[in-house]
Design a protein around this motif. Structure first.
Motif, PDB file in Angstrom:
ATOM      1  N   THR A 219      30.500 -12.161 -14.981  1.00 42.62           N
ATOM      2  CA  THR A 219      31.462 -13.267 -14.956  1.00 42.62           C
ATOM      3  C   THR A 219      32.823 -12.819 -15.483  1.00 42.62           C
ATOM      4  N   MET A 220      32.799 -12.026 -16.540  1.00 40.66           N
ATOM      5  CA  MET A 220      34.038 -11.567 -17.160  1.00 40.66           C
ATOM      6  C   MET A 220      34.870 -10.712 -16.204  1.00 40.66           C
ATOM      7  N   THR A 221      34.203  -9.988 -15.323  1.00 37.71           N
ATOM      8  CA  THR A 221      34.907  -9.098 -14.394  1.00 37.71           C
ATOM      9  C   THR A 221      35.088  -9.707 -13.012  1.00 37.71           C
ATOM     10  N   GLY A 222      34.818 -11.005 -12.892  1.00 37.67           N
ATOM     11  CA  GLY A 222      35.091 -11.702 -11.642  1.00 37.67           C
ATOM     12  C   GLY A 222      34.041 -11.565 -10.570  1.00 37.67           C
TER      13      GLY A 222
ATOM     14  N   ALA B  74      35.407  -7.402 -29.568  1.00 34.52           N
ATOM     15  CA  ALA B  74      36.793  -7.097 -29.193  1.00 34.52           C
ATOM     16  C   ALA B  74      36.886  -5.720 -28.537  1.00 34.52           C
ATOM     17  N   PHE B  75      36.194  -4.754 -29.119  1.00 37.67           N
ATOM     18  CA  PHE B  75      36.191  -3.400 -28.550  1.00 37.67           C
ATOM     19  C   PHE B  75      35.583  -3.409 -27.154  1.00 37.67           C
ATOM     20  N   SER B  76      34.514  -4.173 -26.997  1.00 36.28           N
ATOM     21  CA  SER B  76      33.839  -4.228 -25.699  1.00 36.28           C
ATOM     22  C   SER B  76      34.693  -4.920 -24.643  1.00 36.28           C
ATOM     23  N   ILE B  77      35.345  -6.015 -25.024  1.00 32.29           N
ATOM     24  CA  ILE B  77      36.208  -6.721 -24.070  1.00 32.29           C
ATOM     25  C   ILE B  77      37.307  -5.790 -23.577  1.00 32.29           C
TER      26      ILE B  77
END
Length: 268
Positions: free
Chosen positions: A176-179, A231-234
């Motif tokens: 979801t985060m990457t569309g 945060a690092f992963s995002i």
């Protein structure tokens, strides 16, 4: 999402999550008290084994468990098979208890923003690994992590199932985060970078405690760790996505043997 907004939301997620944990802890302690009052032989052995394994780990013997439980040594073989299977049964129940206290959803629904869900998942995993709720809980927790890391044979069916659940919880969030544009191989590559950070804490609990003079982690400290990992992963996910646009060939790092390869690369 604005960084200040994300930080505020992460703090609110953690506050609500730890607040709901107190109810789960109360229910868990009540169930433990009820279980310890059971009189049948199997329950006496099982509950005594929890205590002795938490005190002596793999060095605990069947004889001392049965002596403390007022049971015949042969009863362990009859009810559990052998000492290792008894330990595996104890750890399987304990894992179920940890997941009840720290559910992997992080207190969020699927309608939450993916960044929030990733933080909630991270908070759940790190809290389950690093927060203590008494000596027995903490020592069983270290035995549980050791069973995951070192492929405790009698526990493999549990650890493999749990790994699939962990991975299955993260991949949809990253998708979801990457569309929703990447295939399984790309999602595996993104997921592996995230889990490598969690593996670090799982594999180095004793080293971390030694550096802290055996001081256990507080809620605030665990929140900080979860916030950092998220945060690092995002940032990594976004950068990887840009590199994938350049058609870089990323390896498949997150299949069923991911944990084994991670340990080998760490020199274990």
């Amino acid at each position: 999402m604005d960084r200040k907004i994300i930080l505020a939301q992460f703090k609110e997620i953690a506050r609500n999550y730890y607040k709901s944990r107190e109810q789960a802890l109360h229910a868990w302690r009540e169930r433990r008290n009820q279980a310890q009052s059971a009189l049948d032989t199997r329950s006496r052995i099982f509950n005594t084994a929890r205590i002795i394994f938490s005190q002596k780990g793999h060095n605990a013997t069947v004889r001392e468990i049965c002596t403390a439980a007022n049971a015949n040594v042969s009863a362990v073989n009859y009810h559990f098979g052998n000492k290792n299977k008894l330990l595996a049964a104890v750890l399987e129940e304990f894992l179920h208890e940890v997941r009840g206290i720290y559910p992997l959803h992080g207190g969020l629904t699927d309608s939450a923003e993916p960044e929030e869900r990733l933080f909630g998942f991270t908070l759940a995993c790190v809290s389950g690994m690093l927060i203590s709720h008494g000596d027995e809980y903490w020592e069983l927790n270290k035995l549980l992590l050791d069973a995951f890391i070192n492929d405790f044979e009698e526990f493999l069916h549990v650890s493999e199932k749990d790994w699939l659940e962990l991975r299955g919880g993260v991949i949809p969030i990253i998708d979801t985060m990457t569309g929703n544009v990447w295939g399984p191989k790309q999602l595996d590559s993104l997921t592996s970078g995230y889990f490598s950070q969690l593996f670090f804490y799982a594999m180095h609990i004793d080293d971390l405690l030694l550096a802290r003079n055996q001081k256990v982690f507080t809620d605030d400290e665990v929140f900080g760790i979860a916030q950092h990992i998220t945060a690092f992963s995002i940032g990594g996910i976004k950068n990887y996505s840009e590199l994938m646009d350049a058609e870089i060939d990323f390896p498949n790092l997150c299949d069923a043997d991911c944990c084994k390869r991670a340990r080998k690369s760490d020199g274990m």
